[in-house]
Motif scaffolding. Structure first.
Motif, mmCIF file in Angstrom:
data_model
loop_
_atom_site.group_PDB
_atom_site.id
_atom_site.type_symbol
_atom_site.label_atom_id
_atom_site.label_comp_id
_atom_site.label_asym_id
_atom_site.label_seq_id
_atom_site.Cartn_x
_atom_site.Cartn_y
_atom_site.Cartn_z
ATOM 1 N N HIS A 97 47.095 37.183 49.027
ATOM 2 C CA HIS A 97 45.882 37.986 49.214
ATOM 3 C C HIS A 97 46.060 38.851 50.463
ATOM 4 O O HIS A 97 45.875 38.383 51.585
ATOM 5 C CB HIS A 97 44.681 37.053 49.376
ATOM 6 C CG HIS A 97 43.374 37.626 48.931
ATOM 7 N ND1 HIS A 97 43.054 37.819 47.598
ATOM 8 C CD2 HIS A 97 42.299 38.049 49.632
ATOM 9 C CE1 HIS A 97 41.836 38.319 47.501
ATOM 10 N NE2 HIS A 97 41.357 38.471 48.718
ATOM 11 N N ALA A 136 35.025 35.023 54.438
ATOM 12 C CA ALA A 136 34.819 35.634 53.118
ATOM 13 C C ALA A 136 36.150 35.938 52.441
ATOM 14 O O ALA A 136 36.302 35.747 51.228
ATOM 15 C CB ALA A 136 33.991 36.905 53.271
ATOM 16 N N LEU A 137 37.132 36.395 53.222
ATOM 17 C CA LEU A 137 38.431 36.741 52.647
ATOM 18 C C LEU A 137 39.188 35.492 52.192
ATOM 19 O O LEU A 137 39.819 35.494 51.125
ATOM 20 C CB LEU A 137 39.256 37.523 53.671
ATOM 21 C CG LEU A 137 40.385 38.392 53.106
ATOM 22 C CD1 LEU A 137 39.828 39.500 52.231
ATOM 23 C CD2 LEU A 137 41.202 39.003 54.246
ATOM 24 N N SER A 146 37.743 32.820 51.175
ATOM 25 C CA SER A 146 37.030 32.436 49.950
ATOM 26 C C SER A 146 37.523 33.235 48.756
ATOM 27 O O SER A 146 37.762 32.688 47.670
ATOM 28 C CB SER A 146 35.521 32.663 50.120
ATOM 29 O OG SER A 146 34.998 31.988 51.230
ATOM 30 N N GLU A 147 37.677 34.540 48.956
ATOM 31 C CA GLU A 147 38.186 35.403 47.884
ATOM 32 C C GLU A 147 39.563 34.949 47.427
ATOM 33 O O GLU A 147 39.859 34.931 46.225
ATOM 34 C CB GLU A 147 38.268 36.856 48.367
ATOM 35 C CG GLU A 147 36.945 37.574 48.525
ATOM 36 C CD GLU A 147 37.150 38.990 49.044
ATOM 37 O OE1 GLU A 147 38.307 39.483 49.013
ATOM 38 O OE2 GLU A 147 36.164 39.595 49.498
ATOM 39 N N ASN A 153 39.212 31.748 45.339
ATOM 40 C CA ASN A 153 38.612 32.013 44.032
ATOM 41 C C ASN A 153 39.542 32.817 43.132
ATOM 42 O O ASN A 153 39.592 32.594 41.915
ATOM 43 C CB ASN A 153 37.276 32.733 44.207
ATOM 44 C CG ASN A 153 36.175 31.805 44.709
ATOM 45 O OD1 ASN A 153 36.191 30.608 44.415
ATOM 46 N ND2 ASN A 153 35.228 32.347 45.455
ATOM 47 N N ALA A 154 40.302 33.749 43.720
ATOM 48 C CA ALA A 154 41.266 34.524 42.933
ATOM 49 C C ALA A 154 42.373 33.607 42.403
ATOM 50 O O ALA A 154 42.818 33.739 41.251
ATOM 51 C CB ALA A 154 41.863 35.643 43.782
ATOM 52 N N ASN A 172 31.137 29.471 49.351
ATOM 53 C CA ASN A 172 31.518 30.488 48.368
ATOM 54 C C ASN A 172 32.406 29.961 47.246
ATOM 55 O O ASN A 172 32.517 30.587 46.190
ATOM 56 C CB ASN A 172 32.240 31.646 49.059
ATOM 57 C CG ASN A 172 31.316 32.480 49.927
ATOM 58 O OD1 ASN A 172 30.098 32.325 49.879
ATOM 59 N ND2 ASN A 172 31.888 33.361 50.729
ATOM 60 N N THR A 173 33.055 28.834 47.496
ATOM 61 C CA THR A 173 33.943 28.276 46.467
ATOM 62 C C THR A 173 33.353 27.050 45.781
ATOM 63 O O THR A 173 33.791 26.689 44.684
ATOM 64 C CB THR A 173 35.302 27.863 47.077
ATOM 65 O OG1 THR A 173 35.087 26.832 48.047
ATOM 66 C CG2 THR A 173 35.995 29.062 47.724
#
Length: 366
Positions: A38, A70-71, A73-74, A77-78, A123-124
């Motif tokens: 990421h 947040a990053l 988390s992204e 999730n990705a 977030n996850t």
């Protein structure tokens, strides 16, 4: 997928991307299920670099902590989306965070990683373990390096001495004796890719010197290299650890200023030799086999020079041990999360200097 699945999230001193790894540890083996890289936006990289040089206000640090959370988390999730794996099948995320300052010396020692773990858990929907370094610091240790405990658990041999070398922004080694009556040791040897990356970006606008092509066009300047190697850190006794607080572009330009008229490509080649020679000169002895992980393992010229500097030693990547060199640190922090939840220590006091084994990490429930 059973509840022994974990996600490791790692971003090191290169400050370029988050390594996300989905992994399990059945019967003390390692099974990587999926991986995801990421990247950081360029503007974020610049802000992080400024923060690492004490140029961030409290507001800026707070905002970066949120944005990095947040990053991360992204990234998690990705990874799950690409692997088609539900979040409720993951026992925990082990998030290293992004180091912005590491000061393990003096009376008020600390190590600061940002990337809000509460936000990652929220977030996850996955329990998140983070803040791995500070308990070791509280126990009198350096809080780094932490990966030697993982290396010792999975990469050691009963028949030979091995050295595991992680060449990220900073280089660290794990010395694993074949004689198990002797303790594993490890420490940061100094710059890895960070100075090469910084100089490459400063001179060419490219974030890194792919495969060492630019360095290969230059020649090592021995006077400049000798000056660099005179830095007191290299002769400092262990335990020791370092980071961009010491080895950064300002440090490099200060040294370069004493050696005018050296071409940029010669400086790049000299920086590569600095990584190699500072590492080799600090090895306890010549190992039978040396295994490289981290981004440096992808630099062909760096690997070639390392092998030439260690005649009689087999130099290869951790792929020879069954683990892709790009994902070793991500797997290590997933393993540290597992150790935390299992109530087991995650540090090696012989490495960090801590008063004893400690359970590392703080738990943020989903």
């Amino acid at each position: 997928m059973s509840d022994d699945a974990y996600i490791g999230l790692m971003s090191g001193t290169s400050m370029d991307a988050i390594d996300a790894v989905l992994v399990s540890f059945p019967h003390d083996t390692i099974q990587i299920r999926a991986t995801h890289l990421h990247p950081y936006p360029d503007t974020l990289r610049m802000r992080l670099a400024r923060a690492a040089q004490n140029q961030g206000t409290p507001d800026e640090i707070g905002e970066l902590d949120h944005e990095m959370g947040a990053l991360f988390s992204e990234a998690a999730n990705a990874l799950l989306a690409e692997a088609n794996v539900p979040a409720n099948s993951i026992r925990a995320i082990g998030s290293h965070g992004q180091t912005v300052r590491h000061q393990p010396y003096g009376t008020a020692r600390f190590s600061m990683q940002i990337g809000d773990p509460s936000l990652i858990a929220e977030n996850t929907g996955i329990t998140t373990v983070a803040d791995f370094r500070r308990r070791d610091l509280a126990a009198g240790g350096q809080g780094a390096p932490l990966v030697p405990a993982f290396h010792a658990a999975y990469f050691g041999s009963d028949s030979e001495d091995r050295c595991i070398v992680n060449i990220g922004g900073i280089t660290n080694i794990s010395w694993l004796p074949g004689d198990k009556s002797k303790a594993a040791t490890g420490f940061d040897t100094g710059p890895g890719n960070a100075l090469m990356d910084d100089w490459c970006y400063d001179q060419t606008g490219r974030h890194y010197d792919e495969d060492g092509h630019w360095a290969k066009s230059g020649s090592c300047n021995e006077a400049l290299l000798s000056d660099m190697l005179s830095d007191a850190y290299f002769a400092q006794p262990t335990p020791k650890s370092t980071g961009r607080e010491r080895f950064n572009l300002n440090w490099l330009k200060t040294v370069i200023a004493r050696h005018p008229d050296i071409s940029p490509e010669d400086i790049q080649r000299t920086l590569l030799e600095l990584t190699v020679r500072s590492l080799v000169s600090q090895l306890p002895q010549a190992p039978a086999r040396l295994f490289v992980c981290g981004g440096g393992a992808l630099n062909t010229l760096l690997m070639t020079q390392l092998a030439e500097a260690l005649p009689g030693c087999t130099v290869e990547t951790t792929s020879a041990l069954g683990l892709d060199p790009e994902w070793v640190e991500g797997v290590a922090f997933a393993w540290l999360a597992k150790r935390c939840l299992d109530g087991l220590p995650g540090n090696l006091p012989e490495v960090t200097g801590a008063e004893g084994p400690r359970i590392l990490g703080a738990i943020y429930q989903a």
